[in-house]
Design an enzyme around this catalytic site. Structure first.
Site, PDB file in Angstrom:
ATOM      1  N   ASP A 127      17.153  41.305  -3.040  1.00 46.90           N
ATOM      2  CA  ASP A 127      16.746  40.041  -2.001  1.00 46.90           C
ATOM      3  C   ASP A 127      15.305  39.521  -2.607  1.00 46.90           C
ATOM      4  O   ASP A 127      14.541  40.586  -2.724  1.00 46.90           O
ATOM      5  CB  ASP A 127      16.516  40.660  -0.702  1.00 46.90           C
ATOM      6  CG  ASP A 127      16.650  39.725   0.229  1.00 46.90           C
ATOM      7  OD1 ASP A 127      15.301  39.315   0.394  1.00 46.90           O
ATOM      8  OD2 ASP A 127      17.518  39.266   1.060  1.00 46.90           O
ATOM      9  N   ILE A 128      15.284  38.234  -2.590  1.00 50.19           N
ATOM     10  CA  ILE A 128      13.700  37.867  -2.892  1.00 50.19           C
ATOM     11  C   ILE A 128      12.762  38.009  -1.744  1.00 50.19           C
ATOM     12  O   ILE A 128      13.313  37.393  -0.626  1.00 50.19           O
ATOM     13  CB  ILE A 128      13.848  36.348  -3.500  1.00 50.19           C
ATOM     14  CG1 ILE A 128      14.723  36.395  -4.841  1.00 50.19           C
ATOM     15  CG2 ILE A 128      12.326  35.627  -3.719  1.00 50.19           C
ATOM     16  CD1 ILE A 128      15.207  34.958  -5.145  1.00 50.19           C
ATOM     17  N   ASN A 135      10.006  28.601   0.589  1.00 51.02           N
ATOM     18  CA  ASN A 135      10.619  26.988   0.927  1.00 51.02           C
ATOM     19  C   ASN A 135       9.933  26.382   2.048  1.00 51.02           C
ATOM     20  O   ASN A 135       9.552  25.280   1.731  1.00 51.02           O
ATOM     21  CB  ASN A 135      12.131  27.418   1.690  1.00 51.02           C
ATOM     22  CG  ASN A 135      13.182  27.465   0.536  1.00 51.02           C
ATOM     23  OD1 ASN A 135      12.923  26.496  -0.588  1.00 51.02           O
ATOM     24  ND2 ASN A 135      14.151  27.919   0.851  1.00 51.02           N
ATOM     25  N   ASP A 144      14.278  26.537  -5.004  1.00 53.90           N
ATOM     26  CA  ASP A 144      15.448  26.387  -5.968  1.00 53.90           C
ATOM     27  C   ASP A 144      14.858  27.180  -7.427  1.00 53.90           C
ATOM     28  O   ASP A 144      15.687  27.571  -8.100  1.00 53.90           O
ATOM     29  CB  ASP A 144      15.744  24.885  -6.367  1.00 53.90           C
ATOM     30  CG  ASP A 144      16.639  24.378  -5.160  1.00 53.90           C
ATOM     31  OD1 ASP A 144      17.155  25.116  -4.263  1.00 53.90           O
ATOM     32  OD2 ASP A 144      16.753  23.297  -5.143  1.00 53.90           O
ATOM     33  N   GLU A 170      19.060  33.617  -0.702  1.00 53.43           N
ATOM     34  CA  GLU A 170      18.201  34.476  -1.888  1.00 53.43           C
ATOM     35  C   GLU A 170      18.392  35.998  -2.113  1.00 53.43           C
ATOM     36  O   GLU A 170      17.990  36.627  -2.805  1.00 53.43           O
ATOM     37  CB  GLU A 170      16.792  34.575  -1.205  1.00 53.43           C
ATOM     38  CG  GLU A 170      16.653  35.436  -0.187  1.00 53.43           C
ATOM     39  CD  GLU A 170      16.867  34.935   1.042  1.00 53.43           C
ATOM     40  OE1 GLU A 170      16.297  35.426   2.194  1.00 53.43           O
ATOM     41  OE2 GLU A 170      17.707  33.928   1.303  1.00 53.43           O
TER      42      GLU A 170
END
Length: 256
Positions: A127-128, A135, A144, A170
């Site tokens: 997971d980012i 964002n 993106d 993500e």
């Protein structure tokens, strides 16, 4: 080739294939008779026979492309479209890796094999960190690019037989076939470290990227892919609770 295609499409738009074949056949017979009569009148029988034979060979060869070319081209275009649609159904367009459905298709076969042969399998849930902030602060284009960066890193660091997919948003999944937990932890740490050293450059801004990783493993026991995903997801939650940018292992079942 383009003119031939246009002519053939025009003919097929006006007449059926059967009608075109009949017309071409009648034309061939008519031309053969005309040429034959001319040769008989001006030439000899050997010339007549040769020209008639040539007409019956050459005429179909000239007419056949008018009928077959549009269909060959259409079959090619349909096959190309089918391949494009198949790719869209399997590959995540943004990151270029397997989408969730295709990942599950591939991973299920690996899990079944591992259960049958009692081989170890490891699963990472990646997971980012702070993706929503990226964002909201820098825009969706930057978001993106962050997803693409992480996906590219994962693709460059895994083995050819490992299976990677975008789980959603993500989140990524990475399945490591026939890989013991100890080796999986080394791979997870390498991935985490490479991501940490990377960054997104937007103008004069440098946006650091990190990931939290949940890792689980199974050895020998019958277990479903969903169970492994759930355990690895719990590992991600633990990693984020521990401050993010780290790895937490949730041991799976071992051979009993």
């Amino acid at each position: 080739m383009t003119k031939l295609y246009r002519i053939s499409r025009f003919l097929l738009s006006k007449y059926s294939i059967g009608t075109i074949v009949i017309l071409c056949t009648l034309m061939s017979i008519f031309l053969s008779l005309v040429i034959g009569l001319l040769v008989i009148y001006f030439g000899d029988q050997h010339q007549c026979a040769g020209i008639l034979l040539t007409m019956h060979i050459v005429t179909p060869a000239l007419v056949a492309p008018l009928i077959t070319f549009p269909y060959i081209k259409s079959v090619y275009e349909i096959d190309l479209l089918r391949k494009q649609l198949d790719k869209l159904a399997r590959i995540d367009e943004l990151t270029g890796i397997s989408n969730r459905r295709f990942f599950y298709e591939q991973a299920e076969s690996v899990i079944q094999r591992s259960n049958r042969l009692e081989e170890p399998v490891s699963l990472m849930f990646i997971d980012i960190d702070y993706f929503k902030n990226i964002n909201d602060t820098h825009g969706h284009d930057t978001g993106d690019k962050t997803l693409q960066l992480v996906a590219d890193i994962l693709k460059s660091q895994i083995r050819t037989y490992d299976i990677i997919g975008r789980y959603g948003g993500e989140e990524f999944l990475l399945l490591l076939p026939n890989t013991a937990l100890e080796n999986s932890e080394k791979i997870a740490e390498r991935l985490r470290s490479v991501v940490e050293k990377s960054a997104i450059i937007i103008g004069d801004k440098k946006i650091n990227v990190t990931v939290s990783v949940g890792l689980t493993n199974k050895t020998g026991n019958n277990i479903t892919l969903e169970s492994l995903v759930t355990m690895a997801d719990n590992g991600v939650y633990m990693a984020k609770e521990a401050g993010r940018n780290n790895i937490k292992t949730v041991p799976g079942p071992t051979k009993g």
